[in-house]
Design an enzyme around this catalytic site. Structure first.
Site, PDB file in Angstrom:
ATOM      1  N   SER A  32     -20.603  50.237  20.360  1.00  0.00           N
ATOM      2  CA  SER A  32     -21.790  50.638  21.118  1.00  0.00           C
ATOM      3  C   SER A  32     -21.745  50.136  22.557  1.00  0.00           C
ATOM      4  CB  SER A  32     -23.052  50.120  20.414  1.00  0.00           C
ATOM      5  OG  SER A  32     -23.001  48.718  20.274  1.00  0.00           O
ATOM      6  N   GLY A  87     -15.675  46.120  23.510  1.00  0.00           N
ATOM      7  CA  GLY A  87     -16.652  45.180  22.971  1.00  0.00           C
ATOM      8  C   GLY A  87     -15.959  44.139  22.102  1.00  0.00           C
ATOM      9  N   ALA A  88     -16.748  43.279  21.488  1.00  0.00           N
ATOM     10  CA  ALA A  88     -16.185  42.268  20.569  1.00  0.00           C
ATOM     11  C   ALA A  88     -17.292  41.830  19.620  1.00  0.00           C
ATOM     12  CB  ALA A  88     -15.649  41.074  21.342  1.00  0.00           C
ATOM     13  N   LYS A  99     -12.491  41.217  16.794  1.00  0.00           N
ATOM     14  CA  LYS A  99     -12.922  42.601  16.956  1.00  0.00           C
ATOM     15  C   LYS A  99     -12.699  43.360  15.644  1.00  0.00           C
ATOM     16  CE  LYS A  99     -11.698  44.930  20.480  1.00  0.00           C
ATOM     17  NZ  LYS A  99     -13.018  45.530  20.353  1.00  0.00           N
ATOM     18  N   GLU A 108      -7.193  49.290  19.399  1.00  0.00           N
ATOM     19  CA  GLU A 108      -7.763  48.515  20.512  1.00  0.00           C
ATOM     20  C   GLU A 108      -6.755  47.487  21.016  1.00  0.00           C
ATOM     21  OE1 GLU A 108     -12.530  48.688  19.421  1.00  0.00           O
ATOM     22  OE2 GLU A 108     -11.293  47.211  18.413  1.00  0.00           O
TER      23      GLU A 108
HETATM   24  C1  5RP Z   1     -14.710  48.194  17.102  1.00  0.00           C
HETATM   25  C2  5RP Z   1     -14.927  46.923  17.816  1.00  0.00           C
HETATM   26  C3  5RP Z   1     -16.147  46.824  18.674  1.00  0.00           C
HETATM   27  O1  5RP Z   1     -15.758  46.760  19.998  1.00  0.00           O
HETATM   28  C4  5RP Z   1     -16.921  45.587  18.289  1.00  0.00           C
HETATM   29  O2  5RP Z   1     -17.233  45.660  16.921  1.00  0.00           O
HETATM   30  C5  5RP Z   1     -18.217  45.449  19.104  1.00  0.00           C
HETATM   31  O3  5RP Z   1     -19.048  46.537  18.819  1.00  0.00           O
HETATM   32  P1  5RP Z   1     -20.474  46.690  19.482  1.00  0.00           P
HETATM   33  O4  5RP Z   1     -20.260  46.780  20.954  1.00  0.00           O
HETATM   34  O5  5RP Z   1     -21.036  47.945  18.886  1.00  0.00           O
HETATM   35  O6  5RP Z   1     -21.305  45.472  19.117  1.00  0.00           O
HETATM   36  O7  5RP Z   1     -14.142  45.995  17.759  1.00  0.00           O
HETATM   37  O8  5RP Z   1     -13.584  48.133  16.287  1.00  0.00           O
END
Ligand code: 5RP
Length: 232
Positions: A32, A87-88, A99, A108
Protein backbone atom coordinates in the site's frame (compact mmCIF):
# COMPACT_ATOMS: atom_id res chain seq x y z
CA UNK A 1 -6.45 1.27 7.16
CA UNK A 2 -6.86 4.08 9.76
CA UNK A 3 -6.77 7.61 8.25
CA UNK A 4 -3.70 8.68 10.24
CA UNK A 5 -1.71 5.67 9.04
CA UNK A 6 -2.85 6.34 5.49
CA UNK A 7 -1.67 9.96 5.79
CA UNK A 8 1.73 8.77 7.06
CA UNK A 9 2.14 6.28 4.22
CA UNK A 10 1.06 8.88 1.68
CA UNK A 11 3.62 11.37 3.04
CA UNK A 12 6.43 8.83 2.60
CA UNK A 13 5.18 7.89 -0.88
CA UNK A 14 4.94 11.50 -2.02
CA UNK A 15 8.38 12.28 -0.60
CA UNK A 16 10.10 9.58 -2.65
CA UNK A 17 8.18 10.64 -5.75
CA UNK A 18 9.51 14.18 -5.24
CA UNK A 19 13.11 12.84 -5.21
CA UNK A 20 12.79 11.40 -8.72
CA UNK A 21 14.23 13.31 -11.68
CA UNK A 22 13.87 12.89 -15.44
CA UNK A 23 15.92 10.08 -16.92
CA UNK A 24 15.85 7.92 -13.81
CA UNK A 25 15.39 4.20 -14.06
CA UNK A 26 13.35 2.95 -11.13
CA UNK A 27 12.35 -0.11 -9.17
CA UNK A 28 8.65 0.00 -8.32
CA UNK A 29 7.82 -1.68 -5.02
CA UNK A 30 4.74 -3.55 -3.87
CA UNK A 31 2.21 -2.88 -1.09
CA UNK A 32 0.00 0.00 0.00
CA UNK A 33 2.84 2.48 0.69
CA UNK A 34 4.71 1.72 -2.53
CA UNK A 35 1.35 2.08 -4.32
CA UNK A 36 1.05 5.64 -3.01
CA UNK A 37 4.52 6.40 -4.36
CA UNK A 38 3.57 4.92 -7.75
CA UNK A 39 0.42 7.05 -7.81
CA UNK A 40 2.37 10.21 -6.86
CA UNK A 41 4.92 9.43 -9.58
CA UNK A 42 2.10 8.99 -12.10
CA UNK A 43 0.82 12.46 -11.20
CA UNK A 44 4.29 13.97 -11.79
CA UNK A 45 4.58 12.21 -15.15
CA UNK A 46 1.20 13.59 -16.18
CA UNK A 47 1.72 17.14 -14.89
CA UNK A 48 5.45 17.69 -15.48
CA UNK A 49 6.20 15.32 -18.34
CA UNK A 50 8.82 13.55 -16.18
CA UNK A 51 10.65 10.93 -18.30
CA UNK A 52 11.27 7.78 -16.24
CA UNK A 53 10.82 4.05 -16.57
CA UNK A 54 10.31 1.41 -13.92
CA UNK A 55 10.73 -2.30 -13.24
CA UNK A 56 7.71 -3.54 -11.29
CA UNK A 57 8.20 -5.99 -8.39
CA UNK A 58 4.86 -7.80 -8.74
CA UNK A 59 1.85 -8.23 -10.98
CA UNK A 60 0.09 -5.79 -8.61
CA UNK A 61 2.65 -2.99 -9.05
CA UNK A 62 2.85 -3.69 -12.79
CA UNK A 63 -0.91 -3.20 -13.17
CA UNK A 64 -0.95 -0.07 -11.02
CA UNK A 65 2.07 1.46 -12.78
CA UNK A 66 0.39 0.88 -16.13
CA UNK A 67 -2.81 2.56 -14.87
CA UNK A 68 -0.72 5.51 -13.65
CA UNK A 69 1.02 5.91 -17.01
CA UNK A 70 4.50 4.88 -15.86
CA UNK A 71 6.54 3.36 -18.74
CA UNK A 72 7.62 -0.15 -17.78
CA UNK A 73 10.85 -1.94 -18.44
CA UNK A 74 12.56 -5.18 -17.39
CA UNK A 75 15.92 -6.04 -15.85
CA UNK A 76 16.91 -7.55 -19.21
CA UNK A 77 16.44 -4.18 -20.89
CA UNK A 78 17.48 -2.06 -17.90
CA UNK A 79 19.80 -4.00 -15.60
CA UNK A 80 21.01 -0.99 -13.57
CA UNK A 81 18.48 1.13 -11.71
CA UNK A 82 19.05 4.57 -10.21
CA UNK A 83 16.60 4.12 -7.37
CA UNK A 84 14.17 1.50 -6.13
CA UNK A 85 11.48 2.28 -3.57
CA UNK A 86 9.43 -0.15 -1.54
CA UNK A 87 7.51 -0.61 1.70
CA UNK A 88 8.52 -2.85 4.60
CA UNK A 89 6.95 -4.69 7.51
CA UNK A 90 9.70 -4.11 10.08
CA UNK A 91 12.81 -1.87 10.04
CA UNK A 92 15.54 -1.88 12.69
CA UNK A 93 18.21 0.68 13.52
CA UNK A 94 20.80 -1.20 11.43
CA UNK A 95 18.68 -0.73 8.28
CA UNK A 96 17.79 -4.42 8.21
CA UNK A 97 14.21 -4.91 7.09
CA UNK A 98 11.61 -7.64 6.90
CA UNK A 99 9.41 -7.58 3.82
CA UNK A 100 6.91 -9.87 2.17
CA UNK A 101 3.46 -9.38 3.70
CA UNK A 102 2.36 -9.10 0.07
CA UNK A 103 4.35 -12.23 -0.93
CA UNK A 104 6.47 -10.18 -3.33
CA UNK A 105 9.79 -10.31 -1.43
CA UNK A 106 11.67 -12.42 -3.99
CA UNK A 107 11.09 -10.04 -6.89
CA UNK A 108 11.45 -7.07 -4.54
CA UNK A 109 14.92 -8.27 -3.52
CA UNK A 110 15.99 -8.96 -7.12
CA UNK A 111 14.98 -5.44 -8.16
CA UNK A 112 16.44 -3.74 -5.05
CA UNK A 113 19.76 -5.51 -5.64
CA UNK A 114 20.10 -3.77 -9.02
CA UNK A 115 19.46 -0.28 -7.63
CA UNK A 116 22.09 2.29 -6.65
CA UNK A 117 19.68 3.58 -3.98
CA UNK A 118 17.09 1.46 -2.20
CA UNK A 119 14.58 3.65 -0.39
CA UNK A 120 12.23 2.11 2.16
CA UNK A 121 8.90 3.83 2.81
CA UNK A 122 7.19 3.22 6.14
CA UNK A 123 5.00 4.72 8.80
CA UNK A 124 6.43 4.95 12.35
CA UNK A 125 4.72 1.75 13.45
CA UNK A 126 7.17 -0.30 11.36
CA UNK A 127 10.26 0.76 13.35
CA UNK A 128 11.31 -2.00 15.75
CA UNK A 129 13.98 -2.47 18.41
CA UNK A 130 14.11 -6.19 17.75
CA UNK A 131 13.50 -7.80 14.36
CA UNK A 132 10.92 -10.52 14.00
CA UNK A 133 8.88 -9.50 17.01
CA UNK A 134 5.83 -8.15 15.20
CA UNK A 135 5.66 -9.79 11.82
CA UNK A 136 6.53 -13.27 10.58
CA UNK A 137 9.43 -13.77 8.21
CA UNK A 138 8.08 -14.83 4.79
CA UNK A 139 10.05 -17.61 3.07
CA UNK A 140 9.28 -18.48 -0.55
CA UNK A 141 9.65 -22.18 -1.28
CA UNK A 142 9.20 -24.83 -3.92
CA UNK A 143 6.02 -26.58 -2.68
CA UNK A 144 7.51 -30.09 -2.38
CA UNK A 145 10.09 -28.73 0.09
CA UNK A 146 7.47 -27.47 2.58
CA UNK A 147 8.12 -29.99 5.36
CA UNK A 148 11.95 -30.03 5.15
CA UNK A 149 12.07 -26.22 5.11
CA UNK A 150 9.60 -26.01 8.01
CA UNK A 151 11.90 -28.32 9.99
CA UNK A 152 14.85 -26.01 9.30
CA UNK A 153 12.79 -23.03 10.47
CA UNK A 154 11.77 -24.86 13.64
CA UNK A 155 15.46 -25.59 14.32
CA UNK A 156 16.09 -21.83 13.94
CA UNK A 157 13.52 -21.22 16.68
CA UNK A 158 10.56 -20.22 14.50
CA UNK A 159 6.95 -21.38 14.28
CA UNK A 160 6.35 -21.75 10.51
CA UNK A 161 2.98 -21.97 8.78
CA UNK A 162 2.05 -22.29 5.13
CA UNK A 163 0.38 -19.00 4.12
CA UNK A 164 -3.18 -19.81 3.11
CA UNK A 165 -5.25 -17.95 0.54
CA UNK A 166 -8.13 -15.63 1.33
CA UNK A 167 -10.98 -16.11 -1.10
CA UNK A 168 -8.97 -19.05 -2.50
CA UNK A 169 -8.80 -22.57 -1.10
CA UNK A 170 -5.33 -23.83 -0.26
CA UNK A 171 -1.93 -22.09 -0.11
CA UNK A 172 -1.19 -18.62 -1.43
CA UNK A 173 0.61 -19.02 -4.76
CA UNK A 174 3.22 -16.32 -5.42
CA UNK A 175 3.77 -14.47 -8.70
CA UNK A 176 6.40 -17.20 -9.39
CA UNK A 177 3.87 -20.00 -8.81
CA UNK A 178 5.52 -20.94 -5.48
CA UNK A 179 4.40 -21.14 -1.83
CA UNK A 180 5.10 -18.87 1.12
CA UNK A 181 5.92 -20.04 4.63
CA UNK A 182 5.35 -17.45 7.37
CA UNK A 183 7.85 -18.04 10.15
CA UNK A 184 7.02 -16.36 13.45
CA UNK A 185 10.07 -15.88 15.69
CA UNK A 186 10.12 -14.58 19.25
CA UNK A 187 12.96 -12.41 17.98
CA UNK A 188 15.53 -12.68 15.16
CA UNK A 189 18.71 -12.14 17.16
CA UNK A 190 21.13 -13.08 14.37
CA UNK A 191 19.68 -12.09 10.98
CA UNK A 192 22.90 -12.97 9.12
CA UNK A 193 22.75 -16.53 10.48
CA UNK A 194 19.06 -16.91 9.53
CA UNK A 195 19.85 -15.54 6.07
CA UNK A 196 22.76 -17.94 5.56
CA UNK A 197 20.88 -21.01 6.79
CA UNK A 198 17.81 -20.29 4.67
CA UNK A 199 19.76 -19.55 1.49
CA UNK A 200 21.64 -22.83 2.00
CA UNK A 201 18.42 -24.83 2.34
CA UNK A 202 17.34 -26.65 -0.83
CA UNK A 203 13.84 -25.60 -1.82
CA UNK A 204 14.14 -22.06 -0.43
CA UNK A 205 14.00 -19.55 -3.26
CA UNK A 206 14.42 -16.47 -1.06
CA UNK A 207 13.10 -14.87 2.11
CA UNK A 208 12.00 -11.48 3.40
CA UNK A 209 15.10 -10.42 5.35
CA UNK A 210 16.90 -7.64 3.47
CA UNK A 211 20.39 -7.16 4.91
CA UNK A 212 22.85 -4.52 3.70
CA UNK A 213 20.58 -3.33 0.93
CA UNK A 214 18.69 -0.30 2.23
CA UNK A 215 20.27 3.12 1.70
CA UNK A 216 17.45 5.37 2.98
CA UNK A 217 14.36 5.02 5.11
CA UNK A 218 11.59 7.60 4.78
CA UNK A 219 9.32 7.51 7.82
CA UNK A 220 5.97 9.11 7.13
CA UNK A 221 4.30 10.69 10.16
CA UNK A 222 0.58 11.12 10.63
CA UNK A 223 0.84 14.95 10.41
CA UNK A 224 2.09 14.54 6.84
CA UNK A 225 5.76 15.23 7.60
CA UNK A 226 8.58 12.79 6.84
CA UNK A 227 11.62 11.81 8.90
CA UNK A 228 14.63 10.47 7.00
CA UNK A 229 17.22 7.89 8.04
CA UNK A 230 20.15 7.73 5.60
CA UNK A 231 22.82 5.03 5.79
CA UNK A 232 26.37 6.30 5.49
C1 5RP B 1 5.11 -6.79 -0.10
C2 5RP B 1 5.90 -6.02 0.87
C3 5RP B 1 5.36 -4.69 1.28
O1 5RP B 1 6.20 -3.70 0.78
C4 5RP B 1 5.30 -4.62 2.78
O2 5RP B 1 4.51 -5.68 3.25
C5 5RP B 1 4.72 -3.29 3.27
O3 5RP B 1 3.40 -3.18 2.82
P1 5RP B 1 2.50 -1.93 3.17
O4 5RP B 1 3.17 -0.74 2.58
O5 5RP B 1 1.17 -2.23 2.54
O6 5RP B 1 2.39 -1.82 4.68
O7 5RP B 1 6.97 -6.41 1.30
O8 5RP B 1 5.67 -8.04 -0.34
Amino acid sequence: MPDLQKAAKRAAGEQVASMITSGMKLGLGTGSTAAMAIEALGVRIQKEGLQVCGVPTSFASERLARECGIPLTTLDQTPVLDLAFDGADEVDKNFIVIKGRGAAQTREKIVAAQAKRFVILIDEGKLVDKLGTRMPLPVEIVPMAATPVMNVLIALGARPEIRMGLRKDGPVVSDQGLWILDAMFNEITDPEHVNRVLLNTPGVVDHGLFIDMVTDVLIGLSDGSVRTMARR
